[in-house]
Design a protein around this motif. Structure first.
Motif, PDB file in Angstrom:
ATOM      1  N   GLN A  29     -17.112 -84.825  12.881  1.00  8.35           N
ATOM      2  CA  GLN A  29     -17.558 -85.374  14.168  1.00  8.35           C
ATOM      3  C   GLN A  29     -18.224 -86.728  13.970  1.00  8.35           C
ATOM      4  N   VAL A  30     -19.019 -86.860  12.913  1.00  7.34           N
ATOM      5  CA  VAL A  30     -19.686 -88.130  12.630  1.00  7.34           C
ATOM      6  C   VAL A  30     -18.657 -89.228  12.401  1.00  7.34           C
ATOM      7  N   ARG A  31     -17.631 -88.927  11.611  1.00  9.05           N
ATOM      8  CA  ARG A  31     -16.611 -89.944  11.330  1.00  9.05           C
ATOM      9  C   ARG A  31     -15.830 -90.304  12.580  1.00  9.05           C
ATOM     10  N   ARG A  32     -15.526 -89.337  13.407  1.00  9.01           N
ATOM     11  CA  ARG A  32     -14.764 -89.624  14.626  1.00  9.01           C
ATOM     12  C   ARG A  32     -15.544 -90.554  15.554  1.00  9.01           C
ATOM     13  N   LEU A  33     -16.839 -90.281  15.726  1.00  7.32           N
ATOM     14  CA  LEU A  33     -17.669 -91.135  16.575  1.00  7.32           C
ATOM     15  C   LEU A  33     -17.818 -92.531  15.983  1.00  7.32           C
ATOM     16  N   ALA A  34     -18.010 -92.586  14.656  1.00  5.22           N
ATOM     17  CA  ALA A  34     -18.165 -93.888  14.002  1.00  5.22           C
ATOM     18  C   ALA A  34     -16.874 -94.694  14.066  1.00  5.22           C
ATOM     19  N   ASP A  35     -15.731 -94.021  13.883  1.00  2.00           N
ATOM     20  CA  ASP A  35     -14.445 -94.714  13.935  1.00  2.00           C
ATOM     21  C   ASP A  35     -14.187 -95.316  15.309  1.00  2.00           C
ATOM     22  N   GLN A  36     -14.577 -94.607  16.358  1.00  2.00           N
ATOM     23  CA  GLN A  36     -14.382 -95.129  17.713  1.00  2.00           C
ATOM     24  C   GLN A  36     -15.154 -96.428  17.910  1.00  2.00           C
ATOM     25  N   ALA A  37     -16.405 -96.450  17.449  1.00  2.00           N
ATOM     26  CA  ALA A  37     -17.214 -97.665  17.595  1.00  2.00           C
ATOM     27  C   ALA A  37     -16.700 -98.787  16.696  1.00  2.00           C
ATOM     28  N   LEU A  38     -16.289 -98.447  15.465  1.00  2.00           N
ATOM     29  CA  LEU A  38     -15.808 -99.465  14.534  1.00  2.00           C
ATOM     30  C   LEU A  38     -14.491-100.079  14.999  1.00  2.00           C
ATOM     31  N   ASP A  39     -13.639 -99.284  15.634  1.00  2.00           N
ATOM     32  CA  ASP A  39     -12.382 -99.828  16.161  1.00  2.00           C
ATOM     33  C   ASP A  39     -12.657-100.885  17.225  1.00  2.00           C
ATOM     34  N   ARG A  40     -13.677-100.671  18.024  1.00  8.18           N
ATOM     35  CA  ARG A  40     -14.009-101.637  19.071  1.00  8.18           C
ATOM     36  C   ARG A  40     -14.765-102.840  18.518  1.00  8.18           C
ATOM     37  N   LEU A  41     -15.212-102.742  17.271  1.00  8.81           N
ATOM     38  CA  LEU A  41     -15.856-103.878  16.618  1.00  8.81           C
ATOM     39  C   LEU A  41     -14.864-104.798  15.917  1.00  8.81           C
ATOM     40  N   ASN A  42     -13.577-104.463  15.993  1.00  5.82           N
ATOM     41  CA  ASN A  42     -12.568-105.243  15.261  1.00  5.82           C
ATOM     42  C   ASN A  42     -12.587-106.726  15.607  1.00  5.82           C
ATOM     43  N   PRO A  43     -12.710-107.144  16.881  1.00  3.11           N
ATOM     44  CA  PRO A  43     -12.775-108.586  17.171  1.00  3.11           C
ATOM     45  C   PRO A  43     -13.964-109.272  16.497  1.00  3.11           C
ATOM     46  N   THR A  44     -15.079-108.569  16.394  1.00  2.89           N
ATOM     47  CA  THR A  44     -16.249-109.152  15.721  1.00  2.89           C
ATOM     48  C   THR A  44     -16.000-109.305  14.232  1.00  2.89           C
ATOM     49  N   PHE A  45     -15.347-108.314  13.620  1.00  2.00           N
ATOM     50  CA  PHE A  45     -15.029-108.407  12.192  1.00  2.00           C
ATOM     51  C   PHE A  45     -14.094-109.588  11.915  1.00  2.00           C
ATOM     52  N   CYS A  46     -13.152-109.841  12.817  1.00  2.00           N
ATOM     53  CA  CYS A  46     -12.193-110.929  12.603  1.00  2.00           C
ATOM     54  C   CYS A  46     -12.893-112.283  12.543  1.00  2.00           C
ATOM     55  N   LYS A  47     -13.994-112.428  13.265  1.00  2.00           N
ATOM     56  CA  LYS A  47     -14.719-113.698  13.261  1.00  2.00           C
ATOM     57  C   LYS A  47     -15.533-113.900  11.983  1.00  2.00           C
ATOM     58  N   LEU A  48     -15.832-112.817  11.271  1.00  2.00           N
ATOM     59  CA  LEU A  48     -16.676-112.909  10.080  1.00  2.00           C
ATOM     60  C   LEU A  48     -15.893-113.287   8.835  1.00  2.00           C
ATOM     61  N   TYR A  49     -14.579-113.100   8.853  1.00  2.00           N
ATOM     62  CA  TYR A  49     -13.773-113.300   7.651  1.00  2.00           C
ATOM     63  C   TYR A  49     -12.782-114.441   7.860  1.00  2.00           C
ATOM     64  N   PRO A  50     -12.608-115.317   6.875  1.00  2.00           N
ATOM     65  CA  PRO A  50     -11.584-116.373   6.970  1.00  2.00           C
ATOM     66  C   PRO A  50     -10.189-115.769   6.867  1.00  2.00           C
ATOM     67  N   GLU A  51      -9.195-116.522   7.333  1.00  2.00           N
ATOM     68  CA  GLU A  51      -7.826-116.005   7.345  1.00  2.00           C
ATOM     69  C   GLU A  51      -7.208-115.974   5.945  1.00  2.00           C
ATOM     70  N   GLY A  52      -7.481-116.971   5.098  1.00  2.00           N
ATOM     71  CA  GLY A  52      -6.888-117.010   3.774  1.00  2.00           C
ATOM     72  C   GLY A  52      -7.788-116.387   2.725  1.00  2.00           C
ATOM     73  N   GLY A  53      -7.319-116.426   1.494  1.00  3.21           N
ATOM     74  CA  GLY A  53      -8.119-115.928   0.384  1.00  3.21           C
ATOM     75  C   GLY A  53      -7.754-114.516  -0.019  1.00  3.21           C
ATOM     76  N   ARG A  54      -8.514-114.003  -0.982  1.00  3.32           N
ATOM     77  CA  ARG A  54      -8.259-112.669  -1.517  1.00  3.32           C
ATOM     78  C   ARG A  54      -8.845-111.613  -0.585  1.00  3.32           C
ATOM     79  N   PRO A  55      -8.125-110.523  -0.332  1.00  2.00           N
ATOM     80  CA  PRO A  55      -8.650-109.476   0.556  1.00  2.00           C
ATOM     81  C   PRO A  55      -9.956-108.877   0.012  1.00  2.00           C
TER      82      PRO A  55
END
Length: 378
Positions: A29-55
């Motif tokens: 249950q903890v993971r399911r709730l956390a995954d829901q919030a983290l999925d909606r944080l995806n646009p914020t994560f995209c702004k924190l990381y540059p497009e190129g470089g090593r993953p």
């Protein structure tokens, strides 16, 4: 018949980690709730990381690992990475397959610093509480507030004078050691504060210059600290707002007013608090903001309590005072079970992010228990 122990195990295993984790395990249950919030944080994560470089380490996996560290009170990131190497439950929670290599502790710490910012953690908490199954658990009218001291990652030995001058020699001790008559006039040893009155106006820590000497009760020592603040809704004891400030005498009231004004909704709200918030200025500011102050009366204060009979006579006032005690459970879990009694971050911004992450971990556990109780009743 006695079973025989096999010294050599099988070379391959065909059972997935998903099958190994019981269906009733609370971390599901903890993971399911956390995954829901983290999925909606995806646009914020995209702004924190540059497009190129090593993953790098996926931010979702990194935050899930940090939540594990808080939930199980793992005292260091190196120990967390060690357990991720052999603990199938932990691997399943963060999304690692049994054959996936585990991250190096140094790589983990470096990637973690990118995500430890207060805005991201505040958004994480907001999205968690916005889940459809979580909203019915929240009260939109009755809240409580309190603050707690967080011991900074700095000791008294790191204190130095702000003006850069040296402290005078210590008083004579009467012996032949340091401070005795034979050593009169010699330079004071680092960390020797005998005979000095330390204060935030004269000394500052070289380890964390934002930490301040503070104590919450008379008769106890002052330590370099920050102050964590939480606003809790009174229905189920979930934290709806939190922040970290420097440790000062006014910090609790200033943060409480700031967080109370940020609560959403135009309807009338109440805010419960202990006697430390019973000042005329704080009570007046709450009323101006349209919030009913349910502050415990401090009748021993000079000039009497700022809460008069018009507020204290109502039944709702007594209910708020009684519900307010539940917020101590939040601080107790964060400092005792999650291991945040001694901070492992420096600077108010980093400390604020770590504190908010632990608040999210507390809410996840609390929400899981509430949803389980609802399922058992239905």
């Amino acid at each position: 018949m006695r079973g025989q122990q096999e010294r050599t195990g099988p070379l391959f295993s065909y059972i997935s980690t998903e099958d190994r984790i019981p269906a009733s395990h609370p971390l599901r249950q903890v993971r399911r709730l956390a995954d829901q919030a983290l999925d909606r944080l995806n646009p914020t994560f995209c702004k924190l990381y540059p497009e190129g470089g090593r993953p790098s380490i996926p931010p979702e996996q990194l935050l899930l690992a940090l939540l594990l560290q808080a939930i199980y009170g793992i005292r260091s990131e190196r120990m967390l990475i060690e357990q991720l190497d052999y603990n199938l439950l932990f691997r399943w929670f963060v999304g690692l397959n049994p054959d996936d290599p585990v991250w190096h502790p140094t790589t983990f710490s470096k990637n973690r610093d990118r995500l430890l910012n207060e805005e991201l953690m505040a958004k994480f908490l907001e999205l968690l509480l916005a889940a459809p199954e979580v909203k019915p658990l929240l009260s939109s009218e009755h809240f409580s507030v309190d603050g707690t001291l967080l011991r900074a990652w700095a000791s008294h030995s790191s204190l130095e004078r702000i003006d850069g001058l040296d402290d005078g020699p210590p008083p004579p001790s009467g012996g032949k050691g340091f401070g005795g008559a034979a050593n009169a006039g010699k330079k004071r040893a680092k960390g020797d504060f005998r005979g000095l009155l330390l204060s935030n106006q004269t000394h500052r820590s070289t380890s964390d210059d934002e930490a301040r000497l503070f104590k919450k009760a008379p008769g106890v020592g002052a330590f370099l600290s920050f102050m964590g603040h939480c606003v809790m809704e009174n229905r189920n004891g979930l934290v709806v707002a939190s922040e970290v400030s420097q440790a000062t005498g006014r910090a609790e009231r200033e943060s409480a007013l700031r967080m109370a004004r940020s609560l959403k909704g135009a309807h009338q709200k109440t805010l419960g608090a202990d006697k430390g918030y019973d000042t005329r200025e704080f009570v007046a500011d709450l009323r101006i903001s349209g919030i009913t102050p349910h502050v415990a009366q401090n009748l021993s204060r000079s000039g009497g309590s700022a809460i008069d009979g018009r507020t204290a006579r109502h039944q709702g006032y007594a209910q708020s005072i009684n519900a307010r005690k539940r917020i101590e459970q939040v601080f107790g879990w964060i400092k005792q079970s999650a291991g945040l009694r001694q901070l492992k971050a420096r600077g108010r911004s980093k400390v604020g992010a770590v504190f908010r992450l632990h608040v999210v971990a507390y809410n996840l556990i609390r929400i899981t228990n509430l949803l389980k109780a609802q399922g058992a009743m239905s």
